[in-house]
Scaffold this motif. Structure first.
Motif, mmCIF file in Angstrom:
data_model
loop_
_atom_site.group_PDB
_atom_site.id
_atom_site.type_symbol
_atom_site.label_atom_id
_atom_site.label_comp_id
_atom_site.label_asym_id
_atom_site.label_seq_id
_atom_site.Cartn_x
_atom_site.Cartn_y
_atom_site.Cartn_z
ATOM 1 N N TYR A 126 0.837 -1.198 0.000
ATOM 2 C CA TYR A 126 0.000 0.000 0.000
ATOM 3 C C TYR A 126 0.872 1.250 0.000
ATOM 4 C CZ TYR A 126 -2.797 3.882 1.449
ATOM 5 O OH TYR A 126 -3.375 5.127 1.498
ATOM 6 N N PHE A 127 1.886 1.275 0.853
ATOM 7 C CA PHE A 127 2.751 2.448 0.980
ATOM 8 C C PHE A 127 3.438 2.759 -0.352
ATOM 9 C CE2 PHE A 127 6.844 4.444 1.817
ATOM 10 C CZ PHE A 127 6.441 5.556 2.533
ATOM 11 N N ILE A 128 3.969 1.738 -1.022
ATOM 12 C CA ILE A 128 4.644 1.941 -2.303
ATOM 13 C C ILE A 128 3.677 2.549 -3.317
ATOM 14 C CG2 ILE A 128 5.672 0.746 -4.277
ATOM 15 C CD1 ILE A 128 6.922 -1.219 -2.216
ATOM 16 N N ASN A 129 2.480 2.023 -3.402
ATOM 17 C CA ASN A 129 1.493 2.578 -4.335
ATOM 18 C C ASN A 129 1.101 3.997 -3.950
ATOM 19 O OD1 ASN A 129 0.779 0.673 -6.510
ATOM 20 N ND2 ASN A 129 0.387 -0.691 -4.808
ATOM 21 N N HIS A 130 0.972 4.241 -2.667
ATOM 22 C CA HIS A 130 0.588 5.564 -2.178
ATOM 23 C C HIS A 130 1.666 6.602 -2.484
ATOM 24 C CE1 HIS A 130 -1.262 8.620 0.302
ATOM 25 N NE2 HIS A 130 -0.093 8.792 0.905
ATOM 26 N N ILE A 131 2.899 6.302 -2.149
ATOM 27 C CA ILE A 131 3.977 7.263 -2.384
ATOM 28 C C ILE A 131 4.173 7.496 -3.885
ATOM 29 C CG2 ILE A 131 5.859 5.585 -2.258
ATOM 30 C CD1 ILE A 131 7.634 7.696 -1.077
ATOM 31 N N GLY A 132 4.031 6.454 -4.669
ATOM 32 C CA GLY A 132 4.177 6.604 -6.112
ATOM 33 C C GLY A 132 3.148 7.555 -6.690
ATOM 34 N N GLY A 133 1.908 7.416 -6.262
ATOM 35 C CA GLY A 133 0.835 8.273 -6.754
ATOM 36 C C GLY A 133 0.880 9.687 -6.212
ATOM 37 N N LYS A 134 1.427 9.838 -5.018
ATOM 38 C CA LYS A 134 1.437 11.146 -4.364
ATOM 39 C C LYS A 134 2.608 12.027 -4.809
ATOM 40 C CE LYS A 134 1.294 13.199 0.243
ATOM 41 N NZ LYS A 134 1.244 12.928 1.679
ATOM 42 N N HIS A 135 3.756 11.433 -5.052
ATOM 43 C CA HIS A 135 4.962 12.217 -5.281
ATOM 44 C C HIS A 135 5.432 12.282 -6.732
ATOM 45 C CE1 HIS A 135 5.629 13.095 -1.077
ATOM 46 N NE2 HIS A 135 5.281 11.845 -0.810
ATOM 47 N N TRP A 136 4.868 11.453 -7.593
ATOM 48 C CA TRP A 136 5.244 11.505 -9.002
ATOM 49 C C TRP A 136 3.975 11.643 -9.822
ATOM 50 C CZ3 TRP A 136 7.993 8.437 -5.585
ATOM 51 C CH2 TRP A 136 9.372 8.699 -5.509
ATOM 52 N N ASN A 137 3.967 12.605 -10.710
ATOM 53 C CA ASN A 137 2.776 12.883 -11.517
ATOM 54 C C ASN A 137 2.844 12.217 -12.882
ATOM 55 O OD1 ASN A 137 1.544 14.464 -9.541
ATOM 56 N ND2 ASN A 137 2.667 16.279 -10.203
ATOM 57 N N VAL A 138 3.443 11.062 -12.932
ATOM 58 C CA VAL A 138 3.540 10.292 -14.168
ATOM 59 C C VAL A 138 3.139 8.854 -13.858
ATOM 60 C CG1 VAL A 138 5.372 11.738 -15.146
ATOM 61 C CG2 VAL A 138 5.984 9.757 -13.770
ATOM 62 N N VAL A 139 2.880 8.098 -14.893
ATOM 63 C CA VAL A 139 2.593 6.684 -14.706
ATOM 64 C C VAL A 139 3.921 5.984 -14.403
ATOM 65 C CG1 VAL A 139 1.746 4.583 -15.806
ATOM 66 C CG2 VAL A 139 0.619 6.768 -16.247
#
Length: 101
Positions: free
Chosen positions: A48-61
């Motif tokens: 969950y944390f990895i998905n959360h940080i990825g979506g929150k801090h990077w605005n790319v796929v």
């Protein structure tokens, strides 16, 4: 794209636990406050944390390689005294370019 359990590097049954044993533990973990601690050995929390940080801090796929770098950073690079979600996320973002895997 979201990171899946099957794509995790250390999902070999030796590092992560996927079954909650304590009453206060939730194997269907779907959130976390910034101040709460991340249990780095509970797979559902780390995923969950990895998905959360990825979506929150990077605005790319993000691709699997980027998610796996976050997973490696959590396991090997983030100093152990840093335990909160916010602290770990901030450390990863601040040190992203300094850590090479």
């Amino acid at each position: 794209m979201s990171f899946k359990q099957s794509e995790m590097l250390y999902d070999d049954g030796k590092h992560y636990k996927w079954v909650a044993k304590a009453d206060h533990d939730n194997p269907y973990y779907t959130g976390g406050k910034d101040r709460t601690e991340l249990n780095r050995t509970e797979g559902y929390e780390v995923l969950y944390f990895i998905n959360h940080i990825g979506g929150k801090h990077w605005n790319v796929v993000l691709g699997t390689t980027t998610y796996q770098k976050i997973e490696k950073m959590i396991r090997y690079s983030v100093p152990s005294p840093i335990r909160s979600h916010k602290g770990i996320a901030d450390w990863i973002v601040s040190n992203w370019n300094n850590v090479n895997y």
